[in-house]
Design a protein around this motif. Structure first.
Motif: not given
Length: 207
Positions: A180-185
């Motif tokens: 989710i963090f990578k997707y948000q970035q």
């Protein structure tokens, strides 16, 4: 002696439509005490309805505004070079019937996926063979192996995702949180590049 100002922009924040954006809303600032209050309350931007949902504040915009008031200062940015302001209204908390429906849907889908996987790899036959190897007897439903295996499968998934409902077992992020963090970035980067492209198009820029 030259005065130094250190600014760290927040990658993404949420503000209401028509809000007045101040530097304290979008950044952490380290500066001499005599400058800090003025810096934190400096007006950076006024959100307008025509801005729609996304507003991007660039570091260079902030530099120009600060140097206009304090031309002698040295400004240093740490971290991201822009802030994304999301003006979309916050999503309302889901009602319990909707939560229950989504939970049942995901549970059924996950159960079918696991069952289809076990059918593809012939897990039933593997358990029967293992039971025969260990005990010397053949049994079509070796529950002594199948029940612990099923429990272990559920426990393993809980430990893998590091969550049981709202309880987290340790501070290490789960694979889902990392994704989710990578997707948000990636989403933030796309929004910034897309906004740059749109602004260049609207300004009639030609490369």
């Amino acid at each position: 002696m030259e005065t130094s100002i250190f600014i760290r922009l927040t990658p993404r924040i949420h503000l209401d439509m028509n809000a007045k954006v101040k530097l304290k809303d979008i950044a952490q600032v380290i500066a001499p005490e005599q400058l800090l209050p003025s810096l934190l309350h400096m007006d950076i931007y006024q959100i307008k309805p025509e801005d729609q949902q996304i507003v991007i504040i660039e570091a260079m915009t902030i530099v120009k505004m600060i140097l206009h008031q304090w031309p002698e200062v040295d400004i240093q940015f740490v971290g991201p070079s822009e802030t994304i302001i999301d003006t979309a209204p916050p999503v309302k908390k889901s009602v319990f019937p909707l939560f229950l429906f989504v939970w049942c849907l995901l549970f059924t889908g996950a159960a079918l996926t696991i069952m289809n996987f076990h059918e593809d790899v012939s897990m039933q036959a593997v358990h029967v063979k293992l039971y025969e190897i260990i005990t010397g007897k053949k049994k079509e439903h070796p529950l002594i192996l199948q029940i612990p295996y099923s429990i272990g499968l559920g426990v393993g998934m809980i430990l893998f995702f590091n969550h049981l409902f709202k309880k987290k077992f340790n501070e290490e992020p789960s694979p889902l949180e990392v994704e989710i963090f990578k997707y948000q970035q990636d989403l933030n980067q796309y929004v910034v590049l897309n906004e740059y492209k749109e602004s260049r198009k609207n300004s009639g820029y030609r490369s």
